[in-house]
Design a protein around this motif. Structure first.
Motif, short mmCIF file in Angstrom:
data_model
loop_
_atom_site.label_atom_id
_atom_site.label_comp_id
_atom_site.label_asym_id
_atom_site.label_seq_id
_atom_site.Cartn_x
_atom_site.Cartn_y
_atom_site.Cartn_z
N GLN A 1 0.83 -1.21 0.00
CA GLN A 1 0.00 0.00 0.00
C GLN A 1 0.87 1.26 0.00
OE1 GLN A 1 -4.06 1.60 2.10
NE2 GLN A 1 -2.73 0.29 3.32
N ALA A 2 1.97 1.25 0.75
CA ALA A 2 2.88 2.39 0.78
C ALA A 2 3.50 2.63 -0.59
CB ALA A 2 3.96 2.18 1.83
N THR A 3 3.78 1.54 -1.30
CA THR A 3 4.35 1.66 -2.65
C THR A 3 3.35 2.30 -3.61
OG1 THR A 3 5.72 -0.31 -2.29
CG2 THR A 3 5.37 0.38 -4.57
N ASN A 4 2.11 1.84 -3.56
CA ASN A 4 1.07 2.39 -4.44
C ASN A 4 0.85 3.89 -4.16
OD1 ASN A 4 0.66 -0.08 -5.67
ND2 ASN A 4 -0.95 -0.69 -4.23
N GLN A 5 0.84 4.25 -2.89
CA GLN A 5 0.63 5.66 -2.55
C GLN A 5 1.83 6.52 -2.94
OE1 GLN A 5 -1.15 6.73 1.18
NE2 GLN A 5 -2.30 4.83 1.36
N PHE A 6 3.05 5.94 -2.84
CA PHE A 6 4.23 6.72 -3.25
C PHE A 6 4.21 6.95 -4.75
CE2 PHE A 6 8.50 7.06 -4.98
CZ PHE A 6 8.97 8.16 -4.27
N LEU A 7 3.80 5.96 -5.53
CA LEU A 7 3.74 6.12 -6.99
C LEU A 7 2.72 7.20 -7.37
CD1 LEU A 7 3.99 2.38 -8.13
CD2 LEU A 7 5.79 4.12 -8.11
N GLN A 8 1.61 7.27 -6.63
CA GLN A 8 0.64 8.34 -6.85
C GLN A 8 1.26 9.70 -6.54
OE1 GLN A 8 -2.93 7.55 -4.64
NE2 GLN A 8 -3.32 5.58 -5.63
N TYR B 1 5.53 0.32 7.02
CA TYR B 1 5.84 1.39 6.08
C TYR B 1 4.77 2.48 6.18
CZ TYR B 1 9.32 -1.58 3.76
OH TYR B 1 10.42 -2.36 3.48
N SER B 2 5.20 3.70 6.43
CA SER B 2 4.27 4.83 6.52
C SER B 2 4.25 5.58 5.19
CB SER B 2 4.71 5.79 7.62
OG SER B 2 4.63 5.19 8.89
N PRO B 3 3.08 5.74 4.58
CA PRO B 3 2.99 6.63 3.41
C PRO B 3 3.26 8.07 3.86
CG PRO B 3 1.06 5.21 3.60
CD PRO B 3 1.80 5.10 4.89
N HIS B 4 3.60 8.93 2.92
CA HIS B 4 3.86 10.32 3.27
C HIS B 4 3.34 11.24 2.17
CE1 HIS B 4 7.48 10.09 0.63
NE2 HIS B 4 7.61 8.88 1.15
N HIS B 5 3.11 12.49 2.57
CA HIS B 5 2.63 13.51 1.63
C HIS B 5 3.10 14.87 2.14
CE1 HIS B 5 -0.48 13.42 4.77
NE2 HIS B 5 -0.67 14.71 4.49
N GLY B 6 2.99 15.89 1.30
CA GLY B 6 3.46 17.22 1.67
C GLY B 6 2.34 18.16 2.04
N VAL B 7 2.60 19.00 3.04
CA VAL B 7 1.68 20.07 3.43
C VAL B 7 2.38 21.39 3.13
CG1 VAL B 7 0.43 21.17 5.31
CG2 VAL B 7 0.61 18.67 5.21
N LEU B 8 1.81 22.16 2.21
CA LEU B 8 2.44 23.40 1.75
C LEU B 8 1.85 24.58 2.51
CD1 LEU B 8 4.48 24.47 -0.36
CD2 LEU B 8 2.55 24.78 -1.92
N LYS B 9 2.74 25.41 3.09
CA LYS B 9 2.33 26.62 3.80
C LYS B 9 3.11 27.80 3.22
CE LYS B 9 1.62 26.49 8.19
NZ LYS B 9 1.81 26.36 9.65
N ARG C 1 6.17 20.99 4.54
CA ARG C 1 6.43 19.98 5.57
C ARG C 1 5.93 18.63 5.06
NH1 ARG C 1 4.02 20.54 11.56
NH2 ARG C 1 5.94 21.74 11.88
N VAL C 2 6.78 17.62 5.17
CA VAL C 2 6.38 16.27 4.80
C VAL C 2 5.78 15.59 6.02
CG1 VAL C 2 7.16 14.01 3.99
CG2 VAL C 2 8.09 16.10 2.97
N VAL C 3 4.56 15.09 5.87
CA VAL C 3 3.84 14.44 6.96
C VAL C 3 3.82 12.94 6.71
CG1 VAL C 3 1.64 14.25 8.17
CG2 VAL C 3 2.43 16.48 7.33
N PHE C 4 4.16 12.19 7.74
CA PHE C 4 4.20 10.72 7.64
C PHE C 4 2.94 10.16 8.30
CE2 PHE C 4 8.50 12.43 7.85
CZ PHE C 4 9.03 11.92 6.68
N ASN C 5 2.20 9.37 7.53
CA ASN C 5 0.91 8.87 7.99
C ASN C 5 1.04 7.43 8.50
OD1 ASN C 5 -1.75 8.27 8.45
ND2 ASN C 5 -2.42 8.49 6.33
N SER C 6 1.14 7.30 9.82
CA SER C 6 1.30 5.98 10.43
C SER C 6 -0.01 5.40 10.91
CB SER C 6 2.28 6.08 11.62
OG SER C 6 3.55 6.53 11.18
N SER C 7 -1.12 5.96 10.45
CA SER C 7 -2.44 5.45 10.83
C SER C 7 -3.06 4.57 9.75
CB SER C 7 -3.38 6.63 11.12
OG SER C 7 -2.93 7.36 12.24
N VAL C 8 -2.37 4.39 8.63
CA VAL C 8 -2.89 3.55 7.55
C VAL C 8 -2.83 2.08 7.97
CG1 VAL C 8 -2.61 2.85 5.15
CG2 VAL C 8 -2.16 5.22 5.82
#
Length: 389
Positions: free
Chosen positions: A175-182, A223-231, A240-247
């Motif tokens: 799942q982390a791989t699929n989300q990283f490719l997105q 494996y935690s997926p991650h995404h960016g929060v732009l301010k 800031r890159v946020v790591f989602n460990s709730s998946v």
């Protein structure tokens, strides 16, 4: 007569703000008297013909409106007697009556329970109250005390407080791989965002906050997926890159769900703000990248894995996050508990600064102050000195 006055008021002031309350005051006047004694001229049409009879006050007009109602014409009824003022509503009568009336007094008081308000204030201000911890939170506090370490450079290393074995985690890499490719496809459409994201991750690696992970088949991993929060309005870190460990992993369990729910170890914000308002000179500051300052023991690195590559032409690599990480359930407690530990350890060295660290921080933000400029400067220097240790 009341309706006539209201109509006249509306004609004079098309719009006005009124506050509707159950009662303005007691009856006025407080007793009946004979108006014949005042010898009011017959041509004076009074705004309130029954002014001499006790009655409820229906409308209290403020000074900003009252003076616009008055005309210049007035008549004195004699020594120690009222004065008649002409107005758009008729003649007003005001002043001493000059006649004997029963002696009554009015006392105006608030129905607010001051005793309860003061009690609530002191409950908020009470500094010695310690929270009652649940069993799980008590275990988290004990787990921290038993497992934290400080290196030769003073840096904290902590253990992640788990309430369940990491063996319950299933596969999370797919799942982390699929989300990283997105994420990678999204970044490819925005070169500016991709450059910022790459810079962030490169800095993370260069500072030792993450490192290449050699996988092992003998340990559970997550494996935690991650995404960016732009301010855009941030003066420091725009992205800031946020790591989602709730998946959830394939077993339905996530890394966050097996961590203990930690207690809040800092003062509540209301208490901090109340004290903050008392100082003549105030201090506002924050700890730069507080989570990054705290290392996680190596045995927990397999549970803090991410996937990353700077460009699709490279092979996808696995990295372990080596510090307390934004997006993990225990991060707020571990970071603030380390701050609290500093206050405990250096209390005998500098009681005042340690108390500020213990009581005046809300997460990583400091709100404090002092009675003099010199004391405020000294306090800033002392707090910074302890944190640098």
């Amino acid at each position: 007569m009341h309706c006539q006055i209201l109509i006249l008021l509306f004609q004079v002031f098309k719009t006005t703000n009124c506050l509707v309350i159950p009662q303005i005051t007691g009856e006025l006047p407080n007793c009946y008297f004979d108006p014949i004694q005042l010898e009011i001229q017959s041509h004076c049409q009074l705004a309130d013909p029954k002014f001499h009879e006790p009655g409820q006050v229906d409308l209290l007009i403020g000074a900003d409106t009252f003076w616009d109602l008055l005309d210049n014409e007035k008549i004195s009824l004699g020594s120690h007697k009222p004065i008649l003022h002409n107005s758009r509503l008729g003649w007003f009568i005001s002043g001493p009556l000059g006649i004997s009336t029963p002696n009554h007094s009015f006392c105006h008081l608030s129905t607010l329970d001051v005793q309860k308000q003061l009690a609530k204030f002191w409950e908020i201000e009470e500094l010695s109250c310690e929270p009652i911890l649940s069993d799980e939170k008590f275990q988290a506090e004990g787990h921290f005390s038993d497992n934290f370490k400080r290196g030769s450079n003073g840096r904290f290393t902590v253990a992640i407080p788990l309430k369940k074995s990491s063996e319950v985690l299933g596969d999370s890499k797919l799942q982390a791989t699929n989300q990283f490719l997105q994420l990678e496809r999204k970044l490819s459409k925005n070169p500016k965002l991709k450059a910022m994201y790459t810079d962030f991750m490169t800095e993370y690696h260069d500072l030792g906050l993450m490192s290449i992970f050699s996988s092992s088949n003998f340990k559970p991993t997550y494996y935690s997926p991650h995404h960016g929060v732009l301010k855009e309005d941030s003066s420091t870190t725009k992205l800031r890159v946020v790591f989602n460990s709730s998946v959830p992993s394939s077993s339905g369990v996530s890394y966050n769900s097996i961590q203990m729910v930690e207690p809040v170890v800092q003062e509540d914000l209301v208490s901090i703000m109340l004290r903050f308002r008392q100082d003549q000179y105030i201090i506002s500051a924050d700890i730069c990248k507080m989570y990054r300052q705290i290392l996680v023991q190596e045995e927990f690195h397999p549970l803090q894995l991410i996937l990353w590559r700077a460009d699709p032409m490279y092979e996808l690599q696995t990295f372990s996050l080596n510090t307390v990480t934004y997006g993990t359930a225990s991060a707020p407690f571990l970071a603030t508990r380390c701050l609290k530990q500093l206050a405990i350890e250096y209390e005998s060295l500098n009681h005042h600064a340690s108390r500020v660290i213990s009581k005046d921080f809300y997460v990583d933000d400091l709100l404090s102050g002092a009675d003099s400029f010199e004391e405020a400067v000294r306090l800033c220097q002392e707090v910074s000195s302890i944190l640098k240790l």
